[in-house]
Design a protein around this motif. Structure first.
Motif, short mmCIF file in Angstrom:
data_model
loop_
_atom_site.label_atom_id
_atom_site.label_comp_id
_atom_site.label_asym_id
_atom_site.label_seq_id
_atom_site.Cartn_x
_atom_site.Cartn_y
_atom_site.Cartn_z
N GLY A 194 0.80 -1.21 0.00
CA GLY A 194 0.00 0.00 0.00
C GLY A 194 0.84 1.27 0.00
N HIS A 195 0.19 2.39 -0.29
CA HIS A 195 0.87 3.69 -0.28
C HIS A 195 1.18 4.12 1.16
CE1 HIS A 195 -0.02 3.90 -4.50
NE2 HIS A 195 -1.32 3.88 -4.28
N HIS A 196 2.26 4.85 1.30
CA HIS A 196 2.65 5.45 2.60
C HIS A 196 2.90 4.38 3.68
CE1 HIS A 196 1.37 8.99 0.48
NE2 HIS A 196 0.11 8.62 0.50
N THR A 197 3.48 3.28 3.27
CA THR A 197 3.77 2.20 4.22
C THR A 197 5.23 2.14 4.64
OG1 THR A 197 3.88 0.74 2.29
CG2 THR A 197 1.86 0.67 3.60
N ALA A 198 6.11 2.86 3.96
CA ALA A 198 7.55 2.73 4.20
C ALA A 198 7.93 3.16 5.61
CB ALA A 198 8.33 3.55 3.18
N GLN A 199 7.54 4.35 6.00
CA GLN A 199 7.96 4.86 7.31
C GLN A 199 7.33 4.07 8.45
OE1 GLN A 199 7.51 9.09 7.84
NE2 GLN A 199 8.75 9.11 9.67
N ALA A 200 6.06 3.76 8.33
CA ALA A 200 5.38 3.01 9.39
C ALA A 200 5.99 1.63 9.57
CB ALA A 200 3.89 2.91 9.08
N THR A 201 6.35 0.99 8.46
CA THR A 201 6.99 -0.33 8.53
C THR A 201 8.35 -0.24 9.20
OG1 THR A 201 5.82 -1.11 6.56
CG2 THR A 201 7.85 -2.27 7.17
N TYR A 248 18.26 -6.90 12.66
CA TYR A 248 17.96 -6.33 11.34
C TYR A 248 17.99 -7.41 10.26
CZ TYR A 248 18.47 -1.64 13.31
OH TYR A 248 18.31 -0.49 14.05
N SER A 249 18.86 -8.39 10.43
CA SER A 249 18.98 -9.46 9.45
C SER A 249 17.78 -10.40 9.41
CB SER A 249 20.24 -10.28 9.72
OG SER A 249 20.22 -10.80 11.04
N ASP A 250 16.84 -10.24 10.36
CA ASP A 250 15.62 -11.04 10.35
C ASP A 250 14.62 -10.53 9.32
OD1 ASP A 250 16.55 -12.58 12.50
OD2 ASP A 250 15.62 -11.27 14.00
N PHE A 251 14.88 -9.35 8.76
CA PHE A 251 13.90 -8.69 7.90
C PHE A 251 14.46 -8.36 6.52
CE2 PHE A 251 12.81 -7.45 12.26
CZ PHE A 251 11.44 -7.68 12.30
N ILE A 252 13.57 -8.43 5.53
CA ILE A 252 13.77 -7.78 4.23
C ILE A 252 12.51 -6.96 3.98
CG2 ILE A 252 14.03 -8.06 1.74
CD1 ILE A 252 15.31 -10.79 2.27
N VAL A 253 12.68 -5.74 3.52
CA VAL A 253 11.55 -4.92 3.10
C VAL A 253 11.64 -4.78 1.58
CG1 VAL A 253 10.56 -2.61 3.12
CG2 VAL A 253 11.23 -3.70 5.27
N SER A 254 10.54 -5.09 0.88
CA SER A 254 10.55 -5.07 -0.58
C SER A 254 9.38 -4.25 -1.12
CB SER A 254 10.47 -6.50 -1.13
OG SER A 254 9.25 -7.12 -0.75
N SER A 255 9.50 -3.83 -2.37
CA SER A 255 8.39 -3.14 -3.02
C SER A 255 8.61 -3.07 -4.53
CB SER A 255 8.21 -1.72 -2.46
OG SER A 255 7.00 -1.15 -2.92
N PHE A 284 11.82 4.73 1.77
CA PHE A 284 12.51 3.83 2.70
C PHE A 284 14.01 4.08 2.68
CE2 PHE A 284 13.86 -0.03 4.76
CZ PHE A 284 12.83 -0.30 5.64
N TYR A 285 14.56 4.28 1.49
CA TYR A 285 15.99 4.55 1.36
C TYR A 285 16.39 5.81 2.12
CZ TYR A 285 20.18 6.41 -0.93
OH TYR A 285 21.41 6.96 -1.18
N HIS A 286 15.59 6.85 2.02
CA HIS A 286 15.93 8.13 2.66
C HIS A 286 15.78 8.08 4.18
CE1 HIS A 286 16.98 10.40 -0.84
NE2 HIS A 286 15.83 10.13 -1.44
N LEU A 287 15.16 7.03 4.69
CA LEU A 287 15.08 6.87 6.15
C LEU A 287 16.44 6.51 6.75
CD1 LEU A 287 11.73 4.86 6.46
CD2 LEU A 287 12.09 7.28 6.98
#
Length: 225
Positions: A103-110, A125-132, A141-144
């Motif tokens: 969904g839109h606007h999910t990067a920061q909340a995730t 951190y290695s327990d997660f991958i975030v994809s889109s 997400f990158y700019h976070l």
């Protein structure tokens, strides 16, 4: 080769439900892939479609409903729509998690939820991958500046996924399996990218993609990998 359950164990139990995630864990997956949207009351919910009609007894865009309204609905007349927090609590580091920003606007909340679980609940951190698939979500997400690993999804072009991955310092690309060739896989590896491919269900297709230098297979039937 990582065995990644697509939306849990979608081939066995209804996708993106706590029951499907538990089934994937029971099948011994290395990771679970799931999708998130932000609902009208701000919570992240685990659901694939932008609208409710295909899987629930509701109608309309999922982002227009509050969590209370969504959890009154039934998925395939039986299950309910879980939150990302409920899902993480169920999985409880029994396997890794690939969260797709659907969904839109999910990067920061995730990112905020993952950071909370890393800082307070003993996750890594290695327990997660975030994809889109979505350029805007990847860019946000990158700019976070997060330490969370990022993956670029594509069903159109491995080369474009590599280009975006370099731009956003992603660790992975996630191409549809029909796009894989020896040359583009090698090109990804030359750019220090890992590859998880989706959604590979047929036994012959699974054996075919294993010939490529990939790192993981996302499947509705992870027990077939």
């Amino acid at each position: 080769m990582q065995k990644i359950g697509h939306r849990g164990a979608k081939g066995h139990l209804t996708e993106n439900t706590l029951e499907s995630f538990q089934k994937a864990i029971d099948l011994g997956v290395d990771a679970i892939e799931l999708d998130v949207h932000q609902c009208a009351s701000g919570e992240l919910v685990v659901f694939h479609d932008f609208t409710l009609e295909r899987l629930t007894n509701g109608e309309g865009e999922i982002s227009k409903f509050t969590l209370e309204q969504l959890q009154q609905l039934k998925i395939t007349n039986h299950y309910y729509i879980p939150t990302l927090i409920e899902t993480l609590d169920l999985i409880d580091r029994k396997c890794n998690i690939n969260i797709e920003l659907k969904g839109h606007h999910t990067a920061q909340a995730t990112a905020l939820i993952i950071e909370d679980y890393v800082q307070k609940n003993g996750w890594q951190y290695s327990d997660f991958i975030v994809s889109s698939f979505q350029y805007e979500e990847l860019e946000t997400f990158y700019h976070l500046g997060s330490k969370i690993l990022l993956a670029v999804l594509t069903q159109a072009s491995v080369e474009q996924a590599i280009e975006w991955a370099k731009k956003f310092q992603a660790t992975y690309i996630h191409p549809h399996f029909s796009l894989l060739t020896t040359d583009n896989c090698n090109f990804a590896k030359e750019n220090n990218l890992k590859i998880n491919t989706w959604t590979v269900n047929d036994a012959l297709d699974i054996e075919h993609v294993k010939k490529f230098p990939i790192d993981g297979i996302i499947s509705d039937f992870p027990d077939r990998i």
